[in-house]
Design a protein around this motif. Structure first.
Motif, short mmCIF file in Angstrom:
data_model
loop_
_atom_site.label_atom_id
_atom_site.label_comp_id
_atom_site.label_asym_id
_atom_site.label_seq_id
_atom_site.Cartn_x
_atom_site.Cartn_y
_atom_site.Cartn_z
N VAL A 91 17.36 -3.42 -42.19
CA VAL A 91 17.62 -3.10 -40.79
C VAL A 91 17.64 -1.59 -40.54
O VAL A 91 17.22 -1.13 -39.47
N HIS A 92 18.07 -0.81 -41.54
CA HIS A 92 18.11 0.64 -41.33
C HIS A 92 16.70 1.26 -41.32
O HIS A 92 16.54 2.42 -40.96
N GLU A 93 15.69 0.46 -41.72
CA GLU A 93 14.30 0.93 -41.68
C GLU A 93 13.57 0.44 -40.43
O GLU A 93 12.38 0.69 -40.27
N CYS A 94 14.27 -0.26 -39.56
CA CYS A 94 13.65 -0.88 -38.39
C CYS A 94 13.05 0.18 -37.47
O CYS A 94 13.74 1.14 -37.10
N PRO A 95 11.79 0.04 -37.06
CA PRO A 95 11.16 1.03 -36.17
C PRO A 95 11.64 0.97 -34.73
O PRO A 95 11.39 1.88 -33.95
N VAL A 96 12.33 -0.13 -34.38
CA VAL A 96 12.90 -0.25 -33.04
C VAL A 96 14.39 0.08 -33.12
O VAL A 96 15.13 -0.58 -33.84
N SER A 97 14.81 1.08 -32.37
CA SER A 97 16.21 1.49 -32.40
C SER A 97 17.09 0.46 -31.72
O SER A 97 16.61 -0.41 -30.98
N ALA A 98 18.40 0.55 -31.98
CA ALA A 98 19.35 -0.34 -31.31
C ALA A 98 19.27 -0.17 -29.80
O ALA A 98 19.36 -1.15 -29.04
N GLU A 99 19.05 1.07 -29.37
CA GLU A 99 18.93 1.34 -27.93
C GLU A 99 17.66 0.72 -27.35
O GLU A 99 17.65 0.22 -26.22
N GLY A 100 16.57 0.74 -28.15
CA GLY A 100 15.32 0.13 -27.70
C GLY A 100 15.46 -1.38 -27.55
O GLY A 100 14.99 -1.97 -26.56
N LEU A 101 16.11 -2.01 -28.52
CA LEU A 101 16.32 -3.45 -28.45
C LEU A 101 17.23 -3.79 -27.26
O LEU A 101 17.01 -4.78 -26.56
N ALA A 102 18.24 -2.96 -27.03
CA ALA A 102 19.14 -3.18 -25.89
C ALA A 102 18.38 -3.07 -24.57
O ALA A 102 18.67 -3.80 -23.61
N ALA A 103 17.40 -2.16 -24.51
CA ALA A 103 16.59 -2.01 -23.29
C ALA A 103 15.81 -3.28 -23.00
O ALA A 103 15.72 -3.73 -21.84
N VAL A 104 15.23 -3.90 -24.04
CA VAL A 104 14.48 -5.14 -23.86
C VAL A 104 15.41 -6.25 -23.36
O VAL A 104 15.10 -6.97 -22.40
N VAL A 105 16.56 -6.40 -24.02
CA VAL A 105 17.51 -7.46 -23.65
C VAL A 105 18.07 -7.21 -22.26
O VAL A 105 18.31 -8.16 -21.49
N THR A 106 18.26 -5.96 -21.89
CA THR A 106 18.73 -5.63 -20.54
C THR A 106 17.80 -6.21 -19.49
O THR A 106 18.23 -6.82 -18.50
N ARG A 107 16.51 -6.01 -19.71
CA ARG A 107 15.53 -6.50 -18.73
C ARG A 107 15.43 -8.03 -18.74
O ARG A 107 15.10 -8.64 -17.72
N ILE A 108 15.73 -8.67 -19.87
CA ILE A 108 15.78 -10.14 -19.89
C ILE A 108 16.94 -10.61 -19.01
O ILE A 108 16.78 -11.47 -18.15
N ILE A 109 18.11 -10.03 -19.26
CA ILE A 109 19.32 -10.45 -18.54
C ILE A 109 19.18 -10.19 -17.04
O ILE A 109 19.63 -10.99 -16.21
N GLN A 110 18.53 -9.09 -16.67
CA GLN A 110 18.36 -8.75 -15.26
C GLN A 110 17.25 -9.56 -14.59
O GLN A 110 17.04 -9.44 -13.37
N GLY A 111 16.54 -10.37 -15.38
CA GLY A 111 15.52 -11.24 -14.81
C GLY A 111 14.18 -10.57 -14.61
O GLY A 111 13.29 -11.12 -13.97
N HIS A 112 13.99 -9.37 -15.19
CA HIS A 112 12.71 -8.66 -15.03
C HIS A 112 11.60 -9.30 -15.87
O HIS A 112 10.45 -9.30 -15.47
N ILE A 113 11.98 -9.81 -17.06
CA ILE A 113 10.98 -10.42 -17.95
C ILE A 113 11.54 -11.71 -18.54
O ILE A 113 12.75 -11.88 -18.65
N SER A 114 10.63 -12.59 -18.92
CA SER A 114 11.03 -13.83 -19.60
C SER A 114 11.21 -13.56 -21.08
O SER A 114 10.85 -12.49 -21.58
N HIS A 115 11.75 -14.54 -21.79
CA HIS A 115 11.90 -14.39 -23.25
C HIS A 115 10.54 -14.24 -23.92
O HIS A 115 10.38 -13.49 -24.88
#
Length: 504
Positions: free
Chosen positions: A380-404
């Motif tokens: 996980v510490h080698e992951c190219p997507v940061s925790a903030e990047g993943l949170a941005a994706v999930v934010t837009r899911i929760i807000q209804g901007h994008i589907s899963h």
């Protein structure tokens, strides 16, 4: 929670040797690095040359204290070292310095989750003790030249032997316990947990009995160096013991080895009792005295424990207990998700039902992240997507901007993008740009969505009739047709609500 096997109850206890993460040995200043040329890391003390005396390594003691604190055990204010006498070619002194009557860590427990049928249950294994001791050397058998040699590099390496009560009742419980213990010792940093190199060695004491009968005679399976082999070895040993008893044979206490090639255990020697080792206090080592101030200092320097962090995640982020426990299985993973949650809360500060949304989003994120890490074989510490990047994706899911489904596409693109560090606001901008450029924005316009629903219903009379006749699967078919008509952009939740409103 006992599981009967052919009418017998399985009883399992564990003895685990965790090699402590000190740079030098427990009673000398010789190094402990793995893989060095034979006999290059053994000093006069390790080789038991005349006139040498052991000196206690304070780092080993502090690691034992840390472990005791991690499992809620009693840390003995005064413990003593003993000589465990036996002859073996790789034991230079003819005895091993260990602790017998008064160990440094007494009691404690290890809890973990276990899948039983369709339920997840919490299981607790009581620990009897954990004591400090030195490792022996290693015998090397060179079959191609018909000779054996002795490597004393490992002699004197500090070990913490962790002994349980016979509380486990199946191989599944045993493996779950071993994994949890492994998590604890690696999390607090007292052991690197490398099973292949022998840093974390498990011995399983296995016996069987009829329910309610006294404990049966146990056989000890030595040096299990993988969780997979651990389960295979215990399962085979249980079947073997039951077959022996059913055939009228008595079980003899013994030490056995597991052969992964045959999947069988085989006897190595009859098992010794404590009296066979003629324990007596080591006259060269004074009692180990640990004051409360020392314990409090070590406690103050320790990182947050996994069980404490998991409890906090349940309380602060409304995560299901099982999910919180899975996230805290490794410290790097827990740190990653801690940053993820904090960012998600920051992004959604004005949202209603915030905690429920975070919990659902975290579940999606963990599944997607775990799958991707497994595919690419990285930590996980080698992951190219940061925790903030993943949170941005999930934010837009929760807000209804994008589907899963669309979120997976966004995540893929983030994974393959440049790894430059940017702020959380920047991550949201990057995600929004991907959504815009790829046309992934979810349809949330009620009027436009209702128009598509009406068009699909007008040509789906058969599905409508089946739904009204009680076939709930027909509703799923209608949802699928609407999602197809909207090119995957319709909000599935809104689609379901509209359909139920129009059809009932």
């Amino acid at each position: 929670m006992s599981k009967l096997v052919q009418g017998y109850e399985v009883v399992i206890g564990f003895e685990t040797h965790a090699q402590l993460s000190t740079h030098s040995k427990i009673f000398s200043r010789a190094p402990t690095a793995f893989g060095a040329e034979a006999n290059t890391q053994a000093c006069a003390v390790d080789m038991a040359l005349p006139g040498t005396l052991p000196v206690m390594n304070i780092g080993a003691v502090e690691r034992a204290i840390e472990f005791g604190l991690a499992i809620n055990a009693h840390i003995a204010e005064r413990s003593i070292f003993a000589r465990k006498n036996y002859f073996y070619p790789d034991l230079p002194k003819g005895y091993q310095i260990s602790q017998f009557e008064i160990p440094v860590v007494q009691g404690g427990e290890v809890s973990f989750f276990l899948e039983v049928g369709k339920e997840t249950v919490r299981k607790t294994v009581r620990l009897e003790r954990a004591h400090l001791e030195e490792d022996a050397g290693k015998s090397l058998h060179e079959d191609f030249i018909g000779q054996s040699g002795i490597d004393l590099n490992r002699a004197g390496t500090p070990l913490l032997e962790i002994v349980t009560q016979p509380d486990m009742r199946s191989s599944e419980e045993a493996v779950a316990y071993a994994k949890e213990l492994h998590k604890i010792v690696t999390w607090i940093g007292i052991c690197d947990g490398n099973m292949q190199e022998g840093s974390f060695r498990c011995d399983a004491n296995v016996s069987v009995r009829k329910p309610g009968a006294p404990l049966g005679t146990r056989r000890e399976i030595k040096n299990l160096n993988s969780f997979k082999f651990m389960q295979q070895a215990i399962d085979y040993e249980v079947r073997w013991q039951i077959d022996q008893i059913e055939d009228g044979h008595a079980i003899q206490q013994a030490t056995v080895l597991f052969d992964p090639d045959t999947g069988e255990t085989r006897a190595m020697r009859t098992k010794e009792d404590a009296a066979d080792y003629r324990y007596f206090p080591d006259p060269d080592l004074p009692p180990l005295v640990i004051g409360r101030d020392w314990v409090e200092r070590v406690k103050g320097e320790m990182a947050e424990l996994p069980r404490v962090m998991a409890e906090r995640f349940v309380k602060d982020y409304a995560l299901p207990e099982q999910l919180a426990n899975a996230i805290t299985s490794e410290q790097p993973k827990a740190v990653y998700f801690e940053n993820f949650y904090k960012t998600l809360l920051q992004n959604l500060a004005d949202q209603s039902h915030l905690m429920e949304a975070c919990a659902k989003g975290a579940g999606w994120a963990m599944v997607e992240l775990a799958a991707r890490l497994n595919t690419f074989g990285i930590a996980v510490h080698e992951c190219p997507v940061s925790a903030e990047g993943l949170a941005a994706v999930v934010t837009r899911i929760i807000q209804g901007h994008i589907s899963h489904s669309a979120a997976k596409t966004v995540f893929d693109l983030l994974w393959n993008a440049s790894g430059d560090a940017i702020s959380n606001e920047g991550q949201l901008s990057v995600v929004d740009e991907i959504i815009k450029n790829k046309g992934l924005m979810q349809m949330n316009d009620a009027g436009e969505l209702e128009k598509i629903v009406d068009e699909v219903l007008s040509i789906s009379s058969k599905n409508i009739e089946e739904f009204k006749a009680g076939n709930t699967k027909a509703l799923n078919s209608l949802v699928g047709l609407i999602m197809k008509a909207s090119k995957g952009k319709a909000n599935p939740g809104q689609v379901n609500e509209l359909l139920k409103k129009k059809l009932t």
